[in-house]
Design an enzyme around this catalytic site. Structure first.
Site, PDB file in Angstrom:
ATOM      1  N   GLY A 143     -18.109  21.726  30.336  1.00 36.16           N
ATOM      2  CA  GLY A 143     -17.790  22.446  29.267  1.00 36.16           C
ATOM      3  C   GLY A 143     -16.748  21.456  28.322  1.00 36.16           C
ATOM      4  N   ASP A 144     -16.223  22.239  27.289  1.00 40.71           N
ATOM      5  CA  ASP A 144     -15.386  21.615  26.409  1.00 40.71           C
ATOM      6  C   ASP A 144     -14.061  21.120  26.690  1.00 40.71           C
ATOM      7  OD1 ASP A 144     -14.424  24.369  26.845  1.00 40.71           O
ATOM      8  OD2 ASP A 144     -13.476  24.485  25.183  1.00 40.71           O
TER       9      ASP A 144
ATOM     10  N   THR B  57      -9.544  27.532  24.346  1.00 39.73           N
ATOM     11  CA  THR B  57     -10.204  28.169  25.622  1.00 39.73           C
ATOM     12  C   THR B  57     -11.164  29.209  25.268  1.00 39.73           C
ATOM     13  OG1 THR B  57      -9.702  29.738  27.254  1.00 39.73           O
ATOM     14  CG2 THR B  57      -8.030  29.780  25.423  1.00 39.73           C
TER      15      THR B  57
ATOM     16  N   THR C  47      -8.986  30.017  32.374  1.00 38.66           N
ATOM     17  CA  THR C  47      -8.565  28.468  31.923  1.00 38.66           C
ATOM     18  C   THR C  47      -7.266  28.295  31.604  1.00 38.66           C
ATOM     19  OG1 THR C  47     -11.074  28.132  31.207  1.00 38.66           O
ATOM     20  CG2 THR C  47      -9.252  26.741  30.456  1.00 38.66           C
TER      21      THR C  47
ATOM     22  N   ARG D 275     -22.814  21.639  34.897  1.00 37.28           N
ATOM     23  CA  ARG D 275     -22.580  21.944  33.434  1.00 37.28           C
ATOM     24  C   ARG D 275     -21.089  21.480  33.129  1.00 37.28           C
ATOM     25  NH1 ARG D 275     -18.222  25.258  31.409  1.00 37.28           N
ATOM     26  NH2 ARG D 275     -18.910  26.226  29.453  1.00 37.28           N
TER      27      ARG D 275
HETATM   28  N1  ASP Z   1     -13.942  26.608  27.933  1.00 38.39           N
HETATM   29  C1  ASP Z   1     -13.883  26.896  29.476  1.00 38.39           C
HETATM   30  C2  ASP Z   1     -15.398  26.461  29.580  1.00 38.39           C
HETATM   31  O1  ASP Z   1     -16.356  26.811  28.820  1.00 38.39           O
HETATM   32  C3  ASP Z   1     -13.641  28.278  29.832  1.00 38.39           C
HETATM   33  C4  ASP Z   1     -12.661  28.827  29.156  1.00 38.39           C
HETATM   34  O2  ASP Z   1     -11.748  28.323  28.397  1.00 38.39           O
HETATM   35  O3  ASP Z   1     -12.099  30.122  29.873  1.00 38.39           O
HETATM   36  O4  ASP Z   1     -15.661  25.862  30.553  1.00 38.39           O
END
Ligand code: ASP
Length: 292
Positions: free
Chosen positions: A191-192, A212, A161, A189
């Site tokens: 994510g954050d 991340t 990311t 889905r």
């Molecule tokens: N946080 C990101 C997610 O869960 C993935 C990542 O940061 O690598 O979508």
């Protein structure tokens, strides 16, 4: 990039960018080289007075376009074999924030996030409706052949990311982040990364943060805001706040990953509890030191 509104109130500026937390082997060298080049460019933009918000957006665009990160062109696929991307941007001056989630047609999801912030009364738009709305607004779209994941290769695991936090010479903070999500994610889905307080946060009085890692843990702990809250209420310095957020709060949930942050004094931090995290930092001090 030509700065539109030049900031030259102060000589102090800073940019921190990340190319994702990782587990296992060191990521391919192209990712580190790309990150370094982009950080250097961003450092020069800030030196010339570019605003933090614009710099963060352009940095994320460059990383999305590079194809070597799990964002934009290099996004991984979900379990259904589709690319669904999340991105967000936050302005520390006003707490304004814009985000897109589960979009699959935007070439640059971070541009979508900025558009949502600027031109809609909302914070977060998602899915095909977001793609359609933003395409109608003039943002560039691509078909699925644009994404590297459309050409099957054996290495479609988590690739990093991307995120950026910046302090400009007006003293303004901004944060941005973009991702194809986490390996093995279900279709739909989110994510954050596009969620303010979890994947990013920016408040001029406190700090700009981009996180991340395993997004579900960052959502549960609202981890980016946790750093700001520790600074605001417990009066912790940025480094202590970031370390406590990751090694106490995140770890308490079994979560893994990391974050980058910068405050209005230009103090920067990167901290992670995964095997590693790709990070590059450029500050007024480092730019000036290189010119000597
Ligand atoms: N946080 C990101 C997610 O869960 C993935 C990542 O940061 O690598 O979508």
């Amino acid at each position: 990039m030509n700065p539109i509104l030049a900031c030259d109130d102060s000589t102090r500026f800073a940019i921190v960018i990340h190319g994702g937390a990782y587990w296992g082997a060191e990521p391919e060298p192209a990712r580190r080289t790309t990150l370094r080049k982009v950080a250097e460019r961003a450092g020069r933009w800030l030196k010339d007075g570019a605003p933090a918000l614009a710099v963060v957006e352009e940095v994320v665009v460059l990383l999305e376009d590079s194809g070597v990160f799990n964002a934009g062109r290099g996004s991984i696929t979900n379990l259904a074999g589709d690319v669904e991307m999340d991105a967000a941007i936050m302005d520390g001056r006003t707490l304004d924030v814009g985000a897109v989630a589960a979009v699959s047609q935007l070439k640059n999801p971070i541009r979508g996030a900025r558009y949502v912030m600027k031109w809609t009364p909302h914070v977060l738009l998602s899915g095909p409706s977001a793609d359609d709305f933003l395409a109608a607004g003039g943002l560039e779209t691509v078909d699925r052949t644009y994404f590297h994941a459309a050409k099957p290769k054996p290495d479609f695991e988590e690739k990093g990311t991307v995120g950026a936090v910046a302090l400009d010479r007006c003293g303004n903070l901004a944060a941005g982040a973009s991702t194809g999500g986490f390996t093995g994610k279900m279709a739909g889905r989110i994510g954050d990364t596009p969620i303010p307080g979890a994947g990013l946060y920016a408040d001029n009085d406190l700090v700009a943060v981009a996180s991340t890692g395993h997004g579900e843990s960052f959502l549960k702990t609202v981890l980016a805001y946790e750093v700001a809250a520790r600074m605001r209420f417990a009066k912790q310095p940025i480094e202590e706040a970031a370390n406590n957020a990751v090694f106490e709060t995140l770890e308490a949930t079994g979560g893994q990953g990391g974050l980058i942050a910068v405050n209005s004094l230009g103090q920067t931090v990167s901290v992670y509890n995964s095997d590693g995290m790709l990070v590059e930092t450029f500050t007024s001090e480092s730019v000036l030191a290189n010119e000597d």
